[in-house]
Design an enzyme around this catalytic site. Structure first.
Site, PDB file in Angstrom:
ATOM      1  N   ASP A 416      -6.374  45.389 -95.738  1.00 19.10           N
ATOM      2  CA  ASP A 416      -7.587  46.112 -95.885  1.00 19.10           C
ATOM      3  C   ASP A 416      -8.430  45.336 -96.890  1.00 19.10           C
ATOM      4  O   ASP A 416      -8.031  44.462 -97.571  1.00 19.10           O
ATOM      5  CB  ASP A 416      -6.892  47.449 -96.563  1.00 19.10           C
ATOM      6  CG  ASP A 416      -8.013  48.707 -96.333  1.00 19.10           C
ATOM      7  OD1 ASP A 416      -9.111  48.469 -95.739  1.00 19.10           O
ATOM      8  OD2 ASP A 416      -7.605  49.903 -96.629  1.00 19.10           O
ATOM      9  N   GLU A 419     -14.353  43.073 -97.966  1.00 15.34           N
ATOM     10  CA  GLU A 419     -15.846  43.184 -97.672  1.00 15.34           C
ATOM     11  C   GLU A 419     -16.734  43.353 -99.209  1.00 15.34           C
ATOM     12  O   GLU A 419     -18.149  43.093 -98.878  1.00 15.34           O
ATOM     13  CB  GLU A 419     -16.239  44.590 -96.773  1.00 15.34           C
ATOM     14  CG  GLU A 419     -15.131  44.947 -95.821  1.00 15.34           C
ATOM     15  CD  GLU A 419     -14.100  45.589 -95.928  1.00 15.34           C
ATOM     16  OE1 GLU A 419     -13.928  45.889 -97.377  1.00 15.34           O
ATOM     17  OE2 GLU A 419     -13.406  46.022 -95.225  1.00 15.34           O
ATOM     18  N   ASP A 482     -13.288  53.615 -91.798  1.00 11.20           N
ATOM     19  CA  ASP A 482     -13.251  54.841 -92.251  1.00 11.20           C
ATOM     20  C   ASP A 482     -13.921  55.841 -91.498  1.00 11.20           C
ATOM     21  O   ASP A 482     -15.247  55.728 -91.663  1.00 11.20           O
ATOM     22  CB  ASP A 482     -13.410  54.830 -93.609  1.00 11.20           C
ATOM     23  CG  ASP A 482     -12.152  54.279 -94.667  1.00 11.20           C
ATOM     24  OD1 ASP A 482     -11.274  53.899 -94.074  1.00 11.20           O
ATOM     25  OD2 ASP A 482     -12.536  53.874 -95.737  1.00 11.20           O
TER      26      ASP A 482
END
Length: 759
Positions: A416, A419, A482
């Site tokens: 995860d 970014e 998400d």
């Protein structure tokens, strides 16, 4: 980024110079070099001053032309650089013609205007005019703050449509959009993205890859409506024009250049179940989830522990929270005994409350500030630092932490984040921090994938990654990030997946049920259908769980039905995954990729092809009604048996156990009906389901299906023919047990062959 004020004027505060006249063109050992002046040169006095642009052409592979355009050539470039598969020995030819100097690689040619003429460069392939640039296309700009930019504009023809640019959740056709190459933790409901890929292709039969790791800004018919514009800071611009002629050919060439997906283990294609993100859970909760699925006879392949397998405020120290999980090694062994693989959530950020932070700080393994201190932020975790993957020792240290988890039995990792790296950080190897912003995730995912592959072997490594850049397809799988729990978010997720599949990636997943919010039973069941007909399938949420009994009993039945359907399709999916690895053609495909000459699919982003022969149209409304398009021919819904004649649009309602899942005319779909796991040979006792065999008339069709997903699993070749109502199929392995279903006829193979009369 827009540099103009309307069509005629330069934006206020900016100055511009454009390539205006071809001055000279020379052949070099690797290609062509041209110079273009920014003013008309009529006498020697006009040569005083600049700018003068240097344009260099070369070829890294047949059918690909590399273009480098420079203003100042002495600027520093600290990287990073995308890893490309370049063949410096690729043959090329040069020809001087009346219309200019021609540089040719394969069928693709670039034509530079003759010396003394107005600057232009056009790209052609055979008799196809692809695109090109002309006066005021190539330009150098200076902004009001002194920042320099390079910009190019390539022609966008009438009726031409652009696709790709990474995972984009807005309109699938990118015409009219400003597209920025900047990864961010953004969700799926805006123009921000997790996976920015500076590559696009058009239905005119070519692609363009802009080889810059930093933010590239595209104006796709949005600043100048007849041009695709791209720009970046600095004095140098590098891009590759990639020939087709078909969109699949463009992807084949692009992925040969930037890398293709590796083979994935069979178990990765089964159902993944997670704890969800912010839920409270412990060993007892996990056991309840796993046993609950088994009690309801819902096959499960992977169990995933999301962030709270770690101690709060200690993300991501890669140590189990001992208060909640007292003996993880024993628990994982028990899950393995039940036939599950285990995945754990990680990220490359380290909380300052964790001993891992102190260890990394002492050894110099974290990104630094200009003054030498650790680069820290309170975003996400208190005082967190960022692992510096440009330092080999830091990569080895991080990998060793992962190996300890693998020693406990962990099979794979959800990588995860990645970014949100700051743009003022200092890297060990001196990389430009702005260029590293998007590239950081590549080094992060590569570090994790490499340790999995080293320990598990080729074909057994798999990630569940969120962020990516060019070449990220080499470290699958990626999921859509998400999204809200709504039909709108379900549709935007599909648009993102189709854009990513148009950008060199082959595998993609999404959070079944949506991430944020608590989906209704209706939405959950519709998303289950969509999720189990994607390449990879994961039940995941944020504050609420996604086990089916949390919704209603029918949700359990729907989930069981579609998990079993996907497992039965494993032989078919293995063929598609083989194409992805060997050719770079994605397993999940936009309709326009499969039917590029059918104008009805140009804008179609609510359905897709799964492999060569299955059309999937998810249900995006609570009334169960779908408007879907059926291409030419007689297609068959493999769930209901209904035959639908195309080409036309269909308006139809579906219950929770069906949806438009159509077999192409002439499709041969291998299935193992009754399969309940991902283990074992994929062809033994398989059924070849043949749809509309009349479409096979005229020639023998040879198809190859694999016995497994691994490189060494082997394959069986089937030769299929249909003549005057007689369907004949022969396998090159006479010992294989298989049968054929066509129309209402079922026949068992004898000595590797079947002959049946089809009405």
């Amino acid at each position: 980024m827009k540099f103009s004020d309307g069509y005629w004027r330069v934006r206020q505060g900016f100055s511009a110079a454009w390539a205006r006249q071809t001055h000279d063109v020379a052949v070099t050992g690797t290609g062509l070099t041209a110079h273009a002046s920014s003013n008309l040169v009529e006498d020697r006095g006009d040569t005083l001053g600049g700018p003068v642009f240097t344009i260099t052409l070369s070829t890294p592979a047949e059918g690909v032309i590399k273009v480098v355009e420079e203003h100042f050539r002495g600027a520093a470039d600290h990287g990073p650089y995308f890893t490309l598969n370049v063949d410096d020995e690729t043959p090329f030819s040069v020809e001087r013609r009346e219309d200019g100097m021609v540089f040719r690689s394969g069928d693709l040619e670039a034509v530079i205007s003759p010396e003394g003429e107005v600057w232009s460069m056009s790209f052609r392939s055979g008799d196809r005019d692809l695109t090109g640039t002309a006066y005021k296309g190539l330009g150098a700009y200076t902004g009001p703050d002194g920042t320099h930019y390079m910009r190019e504009q390539l022609r966008l023809s009438v009726g031409e449509h652009a696709y790709g640019f990474g995972e984009r959740f807005g309109h699938f056709v990118k015409n009219g959009q400003t597209v920025e190459m900047w990864n961010s933790d953004a969700g799926t409901s805006s123009d921000a993205v997790y996976k920015a890929i500076p590559f696009y292709w058009t239905d005119r039969g070519y692609g363009v890859f802009v080889n810059h790791a930093e933010d590239v800004s595209f104006e796709v018919g949005s600043e100048t409506v007849g041009k695709i514009q791209f720009s970046t800071k600095g004095h140098r611009l590098e891009y590759y024009v990639i020939d087709g002629p078909e969109p699949k050919d463009v992807l084949r060439r692009y992925t040969a250049l930037t890398g293709r997906v590796p083979r994935l283990p069979a178990w990765s294609y089964g159902l993944w179940l997670t704890t969800s993100f912010l839920t409270d859970y412990d060993d007892e909760t996990v056991a309840g989830f796993v046993d609950g699925m088994a009690e309801r006879e819902i096959p499960l392949s992977v169990f995933h522990y999301d962030c709270f397998w770690l101690k709060e405020y200690h993300f991501c120290e890669l140590e189990w929270d001992g208060d909640m999980f007292r003996d993880p090694e024993r628990t994982i062994a028990e899950q393995h005994r039940k036939g599950l693989r285990v995945c754990v959530w990680i990220n490359p950020y380290v909380s300052s409350l964790s001993p891992m932070f102190d260890e990394a700080k002492e050894r110099g393994y974290l990104l630094r500030q200009a003054d030498g201190g650790v680069c820290e932020t309170d975003f996400w975790q208190p005082g967190m630092g960022f692992v510096d993957f440009t330092k080999p020792e830091a990569c080895a240290w991080y990998a060793a932490k992962l190996e300890r988890l693998m020693d406990m039995g962990v099979d794979c990792f959800k990588t995860d984040f990645g970014e949100s790296v700051p743009v003022d950080a200092v890297y060990e190897n001196g990389s430009d921090p702005v260029k590293m912003h998007n590239y950081y995730t590549q080094m992060y995912n590569k570090t994790v994938f490499d340790v999995l592959e080293r320990r598990r072997g080729k074909g057994e490594a798999v990630l569940f990654a969120r962020s990516a850049t060019v070449g990220g397809q080499r470290f699958p799988v990626h999921w859509g990030g998400d999204c809200e729990s709504s039909y709108d978010a379900m549709a935007e997720s599909l648009r993102g997946g189709l854009s990513l599949m148009s950008s060199g990636f082959s595998y993609w997943a999404h959070d079944i049920g949506g991430f944020e919010g608590n989906p209704s039973p209706d939405l959950y069941k519709r998303w289950v259908q969509f999720g189990l007909l994607s390449t990879h399938s994961r039940l995941h949420g944020s504050h609420s769980v996604r086990v089916p009994w949390a919704f209603d009993e029918e949700s359990c039945d729907v989930l069981r039905t579609f998990v079993n359907l996907k497992l039965s399709l494993l032989p078919y999916l293995a063929k598609g995954s083989d194409q992805a690895t060997c050719e770079g053609v994605p397993l999940m495909r936009p309709m326009v990729l499969e039917f590029p000459h059918d104008p009805a699919v140009t804008y179609l982003d609510r359905q897709y092809m799964l492999g060569d022969d299955l059309l999937v149209a998810p249900v995006f409304s609570s009334d169960g009604v779908v408007d879907y398009y059926v291409p030419s021919g007689t297609w068959t819904n493999i769930l209901t048996g209904e035959k639908i004649e195309g080409a036309r649009w269909v308006h139809e309602g579906f219950d929770y156990f069906s949806l438009p899942l159509l077999a192409r005319p002439g499709a041969i779909i291998p299935m193992q009906v009754g399969r309940h796991d991902t283990e074992g040979d994929l062809l033994n006792d398989c059924v070849l389901k043949v749809y509309e065999p009349q479409a096979l008339t005229g020639t023998d069709r040879v198809v190859q299906f694999r016995r497994g997903f691994g490189e060494d699993d082997g394959a069986v070749t089937f030769t299929v023919s249909y003549t005057d109502g007689m369907l004949s199929i022969a396998a090159d392995d006479p010992t294989l047990c298989w049968s054929v279903e066509c129309e209402d006829i079922t026949a068992q193979a004898v000595d590797g062959a079947v002959r049946v009369t089809v009405a």
